[in-house]
Design a protein around this motif. Structure first.
Motif, PDB file in Angstrom:
ATOM      1  N   SER A  87       0.823  -1.212   0.000  1.00 46.54           N
ATOM      2  CA  SER A  87       0.000   0.000   0.000  1.00 46.54           C
ATOM      3  C   SER A  87       0.858   1.263   0.000  1.00 46.54           C
ATOM      4  O   SER A  87       1.795   1.396   0.789  1.00 46.54           O
ATOM      5  N   GLU A  88       0.512   2.202  -0.864  1.00 41.12           N
ATOM      6  CA  GLU A  88       1.196   3.495  -0.876  1.00 41.12           C
ATOM      7  C   GLU A  88       0.974   4.250   0.431  1.00 41.12           C
ATOM      8  O   GLU A  88       1.793   5.077   0.818  1.00 41.12           O
ATOM      9  N   HIS A  89      -0.113   3.961   1.109  1.00 40.43           N
ATOM     10  CA  HIS A  89      -0.409   4.658   2.372  1.00 40.43           C
ATOM     11  C   HIS A  89       0.682   4.420   3.414  1.00 40.43           C
ATOM     12  O   HIS A  89       0.913   5.278   4.272  1.00 40.43           O
ATOM     13  N   GLN A  90       1.368   3.269   3.360  1.00 38.09           N
ATOM     14  CA  GLN A  90       2.392   2.971   4.357  1.00 38.09           C
ATOM     15  C   GLN A  90       3.595   3.895   4.206  1.00 38.09           C
ATOM     16  O   GLN A  90       4.373   4.083   5.149  1.00 38.09           O
ATOM     17  N   LEU A  91       3.756   4.515   3.027  1.00 40.02           N
ATOM     18  CA  LEU A  91       4.865   5.441   2.811  1.00 40.02           C
ATOM     19  C   LEU A  91       4.657   6.763   3.547  1.00 40.02           C
ATOM     20  O   LEU A  91       5.603   7.504   3.787  1.00 40.02           O
ATOM     21  N   GLY A  92       3.404   7.081   3.850  1.00 38.77           N
ATOM     22  CA  GLY A  92       3.106   8.357   4.496  1.00 38.77           C
ATOM     23  C   GLY A  92       2.971   9.500   3.512  1.00 38.77           C
ATOM     24  O   GLY A  92       2.874  10.670   3.919  1.00 38.77           O
ATOM     25  N   THR A  93       2.980   9.184   2.208  1.00 35.75           N
ATOM     26  CA  THR A  93       2.886  10.231   1.182  1.00 35.75           C
ATOM     27  C   THR A  93       1.649  10.065   0.294  1.00 35.75           C
ATOM     28  O   THR A  93       1.529  10.733  -0.733  1.00 35.75           O
ATOM     29  N   ALA A  94       0.739   9.175   0.685  1.00 35.98           N
ATOM     30  CA  ALA A  94      -0.499   8.983  -0.081  1.00 35.98           C
ATOM     31  C   ALA A  94      -1.685   9.275   0.827  1.00 35.98           C
ATOM     32  O   ALA A  94      -1.621   9.089   2.049  1.00 35.98           O
ATOM     33  N   LEU A  95      -2.765   9.755   0.220  1.00 34.17           N
ATOM     34  CA  LEU A  95      -3.965   9.986   1.014  1.00 34.17           C
ATOM     35  C   LEU A  95      -5.203   9.900   0.126  1.00 34.17           C
ATOM     36  O   LEU A  95      -5.137  10.048  -1.092  1.00 34.17           O
ATOM     37  N   ASP A  96      -6.315   9.647   0.784  1.00 36.88           N
ATOM     38  CA  ASP A  96      -7.613   9.634   0.120  1.00 36.88           C
ATOM     39  C   ASP A  96      -8.316  10.944   0.444  1.00 36.88           C
ATOM     40  O   ASP A  96      -8.460  11.309   1.612  1.00 36.88           O
ATOM     41  N   PHE A  97      -8.739  11.659  -0.609  1.00 35.07           N
ATOM     42  CA  PHE A  97      -9.458  12.911  -0.452  1.00 35.07           C
ATOM     43  C   PHE A  97     -10.964  12.658  -0.376  1.00 35.07           C
ATOM     44  O   PHE A  97     -11.490  11.700  -0.942  1.00 35.07           O
ATOM     45  N   THR A  98     -11.635  13.528   0.308  1.00 39.14           N
ATOM     46  CA  THR A  98     -13.091  13.565   0.309  1.00 39.14           C
ATOM     47  C   THR A  98     -13.496  15.040   0.316  1.00 39.14           C
ATOM     48  O   THR A  98     -12.650  15.919   0.198  1.00 39.14           O
ATOM     49  N   THR A  99     -14.775  15.283   0.454  1.00 35.84           N
ATOM     50  CA  THR A  99     -15.260  16.666   0.546  1.00 35.84           C
ATOM     51  C   THR A  99     -16.276  16.771   1.661  1.00 35.84           C
ATOM     52  O   THR A  99     -16.847  15.771   2.114  1.00 35.84           O
ATOM     53  N   ALA A 100     -16.509  17.995   2.087  1.00 34.80           N
ATOM     54  CA  ALA A 100     -17.512  18.218   3.129  1.00 34.80           C
ATOM     55  C   ALA A 100     -18.885  17.770   2.640  1.00 34.80           C
ATOM     56  O   ALA A 100     -19.700  17.246   3.419  1.00 34.80           O
ATOM     57  N   LYS A 101     -19.143  17.932   1.351  1.00 35.32           N
ATOM     58  CA  LYS A 101     -20.451  17.559   0.805  1.00 35.32           C
ATOM     59  C   LYS A 101     -20.683  16.056   0.837  1.00 35.32           C
ATOM     60  O   LYS A 101     -21.822  15.600   0.933  1.00 35.32           O
ATOM     61  N   LEU A 102     -19.594  15.269   0.750  1.00 35.03           N
ATOM     62  CA  LEU A 102     -19.721  13.806   0.786  1.00 35.03           C
ATOM     63  C   LEU A 102     -19.670  13.280   2.222  1.00 35.03           C
ATOM     64  O   LEU A 102     -19.735  12.061   2.427  1.00 35.03           O
ATOM     65  N   ALA A 103     -19.546  14.175   3.184  1.00 40.19           N
ATOM     66  CA  ALA A 103     -19.522  13.797   4.605  1.00 40.19           C
ATOM     67  C   ALA A 103     -18.455  12.746   4.897  1.00 40.19           C
ATOM     68  O   ALA A 103     -18.664  11.832   5.699  1.00 40.19           O
ATOM     69  N   GLY A 104     -17.307  12.886   4.242  1.00 41.82           N
ATOM     70  CA  GLY A 104     -16.219  11.950   4.494  1.00 41.82           C
ATOM     71  C   GLY A 104     -16.262  10.716   3.625  1.00 41.82           C
ATOM     72  O   GLY A 104     -15.352   9.884   3.695  1.00 41.82           O
ATOM     73  N   GLY A 105     -17.287  10.550   2.806  1.00 38.45           N
ATOM     74  CA  GLY A 105     -17.363   9.388   1.925  1.00 38.45           C
ATOM     75  C   GLY A 105     -16.454   9.533   0.714  1.00 38.45           C
ATOM     76  O   GLY A 105     -15.920  10.606   0.428  1.00 38.45           O
ATOM     77  N   LEU A 106     -16.292   8.421   0.013  1.00 39.05           N
ATOM     78  CA  LEU A 106     -15.439   8.410  -1.174  1.00 39.05           C
ATOM     79  C   LEU A 106     -16.232   8.224  -2.463  1.00 39.05           C
ATOM     80  O   LEU A 106     -15.832   8.731  -3.516  1.00 39.05           O
ATOM     81  N   ASP A 107     -17.326   7.484  -2.389  1.00 37.86           N
ATOM     82  CA  ASP A 107     -18.138   7.237  -3.578  1.00 37.86           C
ATOM     83  C   ASP A 107     -18.675   8.551  -4.135  1.00 37.86           C
ATOM     84  O   ASP A 107     -19.184   9.392  -3.387  1.00 37.86           O
ATOM     85  N   GLY A 108     -18.538   8.703  -5.428  1.00 38.21           N
ATOM     86  CA  GLY A 108     -19.036   9.916  -6.075  1.00 38.21           C
ATOM     87  C   GLY A 108     -18.028  11.048  -6.095  1.00 38.21           C
ATOM     88  O   GLY A 108     -18.328  12.132  -6.601  1.00 38.21           O
TER      89      GLY A 108
END
Length: 297
Positions: A203-224
């Motif tokens: 996983s790229e997340h283990q490097l500490g340089t990757a992240l998943d973005f969301t928006t306030a409108k999605l309330a923290g969700g990723l779908d859409g």
């Protein structure tokens, strides 16, 4: 009569001689002076001619010397330029080596089924993302310390443009990824889980340089997320802050993940953006040449 005439002639001759002799002496004197002056002038002329020859010879010598000096100066300038270039190259090499000695070589490797990070790998330094930019239900909100300023600048720029970008998930340890993958397998089945989630160590997340973005409108969700203006903003601007999308449409690793982005440095991100390429499409040897400039602005 004859005696008287002789007396008169004798007197006239004496008078003539009295007058003529001094005149002749004076003429002789001036003739001598004239001769002397003429001789001196002739001598001066010779000296002037000699001086002219000397001046001409000196001029020729100076021209020759100037030409030689010009060649010498040009040669020395060329040597100095060469030495300067060599010194600059050595300085650049030293600077590069110094940078590389402080940068984790794993940070630009192709993980996601290519390279493996073992359970002992931990980033050199992690820092918390400013809570202002973190989703309320995020439990993983640490990021590599050296890369964090780039991420927070991205968030600020997005906010200035009216976007509501937030970090949903950033650094995840080997064990955290293992637990998450196990949960996905239970909920979705192994096959489905493997299509969108990396195994621990990949996983790229283990490097500490990757992240998943969301928006306030999605309330923290990723779908859409791909339907949001924030996603389009990232496509247009993320490279300016060193971020690239890891898994675009049609990639050979996982399903399309519009929310998953990785920090690779401004230089490499800009290169990929300008060439319309993706990180995993570039040869690893080429990617490695950007490591020394990873944290350059």
């Amino acid at each position: 009569m004859r005696e008287k005439l002789a007396q008169i002639l004798t007197r006239d001759v004496l008078i003539f001689l009295a007058v003529a002799l001094p005149l002749l002496a004076l003429v002789g004197y001036y003739q001598l002076r004239l001769n002397k002056i003429s001789a001196e002038l002739a001598d001066s002329g010779s000296r002037i001619t000699g001086l002219e020859h000397s001046v001409s010879d000196l001029h020729t010598l100076l021209q020759s010397t100037a030409g030689n000096l010009s060649d010498i100066i040009s040669s020395e300038e060329a040597k100095n330029a060469s030495l300067h270039n060599q010194f600059s190259a050595i300085t650049d090499t030293v600077d590069t080596l110094q940078k590389l000695s402080t940068i984790d070589p794993e940070l630009l490797k192709k993980y996601s089924k290519v390279y493996f990070l073992n359970e002992n790998y931990v980033p050199l330094s992690l820092s918390d993302i400013d809570p202002e930019f973190v989703s309320k239900n995020s439990t993983n909100h640490q990021f590599l310390s050296d890369a964090l300023p780039f991420l927070e600048n991205l968030f600020r720029a997005a906010g200035d443009d009216g976007m509501s970008l937030l970090a949903q998930s950033a650094y995840r340890s080997f064990n955290t990824q293992s637990a998450l993958k196990s949960t996905y397998k239970v909920n979705y089945g192994a096959g489905t889980a493997n299509s969108f989630s990396a195994d621990q160590g990949y996983s790229e997340h283990q490097l500490g340089t990757a992240l998943d973005f969301t928006t306030a409108k999605l309330a923290g969700g990723l779908d859409g997320f791909d339907k949001t203006p924030e996603y389009q903003w990232l496509l247009d601007n993320a490279y300016k802050y060193g971020f690239v999308i890891s898994y675009p449409k049609g990639n050979s690793f996982y399903v399309f993940e519009p929310w998953h982005w990785r920090f690779v440095g401004v230089a490499l991100a800009t290169k990929l953006h300008d060439d319309n390429m993706y990180f995993y499409d570039m040869d690893q040897r080429t990617i490695d040449t950007y490591l020394a400039n990873l944290f350059d602005q």
